[in-house]
Design an enzyme around this catalytic site. Structure first.
Site, PDB file in Angstrom:
ATOM      1  N   CYS A   1       0.821  -1.211   0.000  1.00 36.20           N
ATOM      2  CA  CYS A   1       0.000   0.000   0.000  1.00 36.20           C
ATOM      3  C   CYS A   1       0.858   1.267   0.000  1.00 36.20           C
ATOM      4  O   CYS A   1       1.835   1.371   0.760  1.00 36.20           O
ATOM      5  CB  CYS A   1      -0.922  -0.017   1.221  1.00 36.20           C
ATOM      6  SG  CYS A   1      -1.976   1.440   1.358  1.00 36.20           S
TER       7      CYS A   1
ATOM      8  N   CYS B   1       0.786   5.119   3.276  1.00 32.40           N
ATOM      9  CA  CYS B   1       1.638   5.591   4.375  1.00 32.40           C
ATOM     10  C   CYS B   1       3.103   5.516   3.964  1.00 32.40           C
ATOM     11  O   CYS B   1       3.495   4.666   3.161  1.00 32.40           O
ATOM     12  CB  CYS B   1       1.418   4.753   5.629  1.00 32.40           C
ATOM     13  SG  CYS B   1      -0.202   4.955   6.400  1.00 32.40           S
TER      14      CYS B   1
ATOM     15  N   GLN C   1     -10.313  19.821   6.992  1.00 31.74           N
ATOM     16  CA  GLN C   1      -9.110  19.151   7.456  1.00 31.74           C
ATOM     17  C   GLN C   1      -9.401  17.695   7.798  1.00 31.74           C
ATOM     18  O   GLN C   1     -10.429  17.360   8.374  1.00 31.74           O
ATOM     19  CB  GLN C   1      -8.540  19.876   8.679  1.00 31.74           C
ATOM     20  CG  GLN C   1      -7.934  21.235   8.359  1.00 31.74           C
ATOM     21  CD  GLN C   1      -6.681  21.146   7.518  1.00 31.74           C
ATOM     22  OE1 GLN C   1      -5.998  20.119   7.485  1.00 31.74           O
ATOM     23  NE2 GLN C   1      -6.363  22.236   6.825  1.00 31.74           N
TER      24      GLN C   1
ATOM     25  N   TYR D   1      -8.439  31.543  -0.757  1.00 33.96           N
ATOM     26  CA  TYR D   1      -8.647  30.096  -0.760  1.00 33.96           C
ATOM     27  C   TYR D   1      -9.399  29.745   0.526  1.00 33.96           C
ATOM     28  O   TYR D   1      -8.984  28.905   1.327  1.00 33.96           O
ATOM     29  CB  TYR D   1      -7.326  29.339  -0.832  1.00 33.96           C
ATOM     30  CG  TYR D   1      -6.363  29.837  -1.887  1.00 33.96           C
ATOM     31  CD1 TYR D   1      -6.427  29.375  -3.201  1.00 33.96           C
ATOM     32  CD2 TYR D   1      -5.372  30.771  -1.564  1.00 33.96           C
ATOM     33  CE1 TYR D   1      -5.533  29.822  -4.163  1.00 33.96           C
ATOM     34  CE2 TYR D   1      -4.474  31.223  -2.516  1.00 33.96           C
ATOM     35  CZ  TYR D   1      -4.556  30.745  -3.814  1.00 33.96           C
ATOM     36  OH  TYR D   1      -3.659  31.198  -4.761  1.00 33.96           O
TER      37      TYR D   1
ATOM     38  N   GLU E   1     -12.935  32.161  -2.773  1.00 31.68           N
ATOM     39  CA  GLU E   1     -12.856  30.704  -2.933  1.00 31.68           C
ATOM     40  C   GLU E   1     -13.474  30.332  -4.281  1.00 31.68           C
ATOM     41  O   GLU E   1     -14.499  30.890  -4.668  1.00 31.68           O
ATOM     42  CB  GLU E   1     -13.599  30.010  -1.790  1.00 31.68           C
ATOM     43  CG  GLU E   1     -13.927  28.558  -1.975  1.00 31.68           C
ATOM     44  CD  GLU E   1     -12.688  27.683  -2.138  1.00 31.68           C
ATOM     45  OE1 GLU E   1     -12.710  26.815  -3.024  1.00 31.68           O
ATOM     46  OE2 GLU E   1     -11.706  27.876  -1.382  1.00 31.68           O
TER      47      GLU E   1
ATOM     48  N   ASP F   1      -4.575  30.032   2.296  1.00 35.06           N
ATOM     49  CA  ASP F   1      -4.430  28.584   2.483  1.00 35.06           C
ATOM     50  C   ASP F   1      -4.537  27.939   1.111  1.00 35.06           C
ATOM     51  O   ASP F   1      -5.548  27.308   0.768  1.00 35.06           O
ATOM     52  CB  ASP F   1      -5.527  28.081   3.427  1.00 35.06           C
ATOM     53  CG  ASP F   1      -5.390  26.600   3.760  1.00 35.06           C
ATOM     54  OD1 ASP F   1      -4.392  25.981   3.340  1.00 35.06           O
ATOM     55  OD2 ASP F   1      -6.290  26.063   4.426  1.00 35.06           O
TER      56      ASP F   1
ATOM     57  N   CYS G   1       0.259  23.144   3.025  1.00 32.96           N
ATOM     58  CA  CYS G   1       0.290  21.689   3.165  1.00 32.96           C
ATOM     59  C   CYS G   1       1.465  21.074   2.422  1.00 32.96           C
ATOM     60  O   CYS G   1       1.621  19.847   2.432  1.00 32.96           O
ATOM     61  CB  CYS G   1      -1.023  21.071   2.693  1.00 32.96           C
ATOM     62  SG  CYS G   1      -1.428  21.414   0.970  1.00 32.96           S
TER      63      CYS G   1
END
Length: 397
Positions: free
Chosen positions: A83, A86, A229, A258, A282, A325, A352
């Site tokens: 996978c 992660c 989030q 944003y 937005e 953001d 991010c």
């Protein structure tokens, strides 16, 4: 022409962490990006991808000298060739945060010329069972799972240990037509929302559809599979930091770019009061509709449904504070320069992606805005992703 190394195994000593969930090793003059390894380890690495460039990609398939930070992955499919959801299940929680801090610091140094001591802070909760929303996909046999790293191959799952139990179970409990995507969200009230998208078809809501979340001292009703989030503690944490650094004055004009469903706009509105003005921009129509409904009690918030990079050129006035953001690619030069032209006193940037943040910090710096504060949060445990909040102010003198 360089020999194609795909399938070849090499014994290498693993060096520093790199952006993207791997570490850097070197072999025969080439860089090898090694997944499932940790800095300082001696491993046997199998080359998984070689496009003939100065680097190739590999998985650590045998650990000859393990790092003291190495742990047994809690998920049985978190390993080489399995996978791709992660990146760091084989590292302790403290080690994961150190690795992410190293990436943020390296990106700031390399792309922005900024030396900054970075610490990645843990959010409340565990390394497991934090993910509130996830998208599974059905493989050729109809069993749902997640794709392997850099592959379309689906790894079938019985469970996803980083996902909240009800959300994982709802997405993995039934076979689907191959290629069908199943998106599940578990909201703050524990209700699970499930939608599916068949191959080439339109999304279909199976259960729920409107999630209820809690952050910034208010309840939020919004599209269950829209932007919010993923970590249950992230929205409230980021809203608090943004508020502390924005410090907007009563009656001031501020921008929230944003804006999503208006999380930060709600914080800014409380600071400027009804005599102030918050421009929330937005591009997502559903997010704007949700924002207008959720913030109907805050008339000082004015919504504009538009792409920031296009609409910002036509916005006049001087904001005291700008909060942004942007998506993973960052704001980009045009947006940064439009913000700079407005001459805000403070800029609060939520990011991010550390590389995108560093590139935009470099652009801001070229126009006299300097990084003053930075906090980084482990909002995506077990993965390479990290969320940063940065404060920039104009250099005086």
């Amino acid at each position: 022409m360089t020999e194609n190394w795909t399938g070849r195994t090499l014994e290498v000593e693993v060096g520093a962490v790199a952006h993207g969930g791997h570490c850097v090793a070197r072999a025969e003059g080439r860089v090898v990006f090694v997944r499932h390894a940790l800095p300082g380890e001696l491993v046997v690495a199998e080359i998984t991808e070689d496009k003939g460039k100065s680097f190739c990609r590999a998985d650590a398939v045998r650990i000859l000298r393990p790092s003291p930070d190495r742990v047994e992955p809690p998920c049985p499919v978190a390993g080489p060739g399995l996978c791709g959801g992660c990146d760091w299940q084989h590292a302790s929680g403290d080690a994961q945060r150190r690795l992410k801090a190293g990436v943020v610091a390296e990106q700031l140094r390399r792309l922005a010329g900024v030396e900054w001591p970075v610490e990645v802070e843990a959010l409340p909760g565990s390394l497991l069972r934090w993910r509130t929303r996830v998208r599974f996909v059905a493989g050729r046999d109809g069993r749902p799972g997640l794709r392997a790293h850099r592959s379309h191959r689906v790894i079938p799952l019985e469970d996803c240990p980083i996902t909240l139990e009800k959300a994982a179970s709802a997405g993995l409990s039934r076979r689907k037509r191959p290629g069908t995507e199943v998106e599940t969200t578990e909201d703050a009230r524990g209700r699970v929302h499930v939608a599916e998208v068949p191959p080439g078809g339109k999304p279909r809501q199976l259960t729920g559809g409107t999630a209820v979340e809690r952050a910034a001292d208010r309840d939020w009703r919004l599209a269950a599979h829209g932007f919010w989030q993923v970590h249950p503690e992230a929205a409230d944490t980021f809203a608090r930091v943004v508020g502390e650094w924005a410090r907007a004055s009563r009656g001031a004009t501020v921008w929230d770019l944003y804006a999503g469903a208006g999380l930060f706009a709600s914080v800014l509105a409380g600071q400027v009061g009804q005599e102030g003005r918050v421009l929330a921009m937005e591009s997502g129509r559903r997010a704007v509709a949700d924002g207008r409904a959720n913030l109907a009690d805050l008339p000082q918030v004015r919504w504009e449904c538009a792409r920031v990079e296009h609409a910002l050129r036509d916005v006049s006035g001087r904001p005291e504070v700008v909060v942004l953001d942007p998506p993973r690619k960052g704001a980009g030069r045009d947006v940064v320069e439009s913000i700079v032209e407005a001459e805000p006193e403070r800029i609060v940037y939520v990011a991010c992606d550390p590389a995108a943040l560093a590139r935009d910090v470099a652009t801001f710096s070229g126009h006299g805005y300097r990084l003053r504060e930075l906090r980084a949060f482990d909002a995506f445990p077990m993965t390479h992703h990290v969320e940063c909040v940065a404060l920039l102010t104009r250099e005086r003198g």
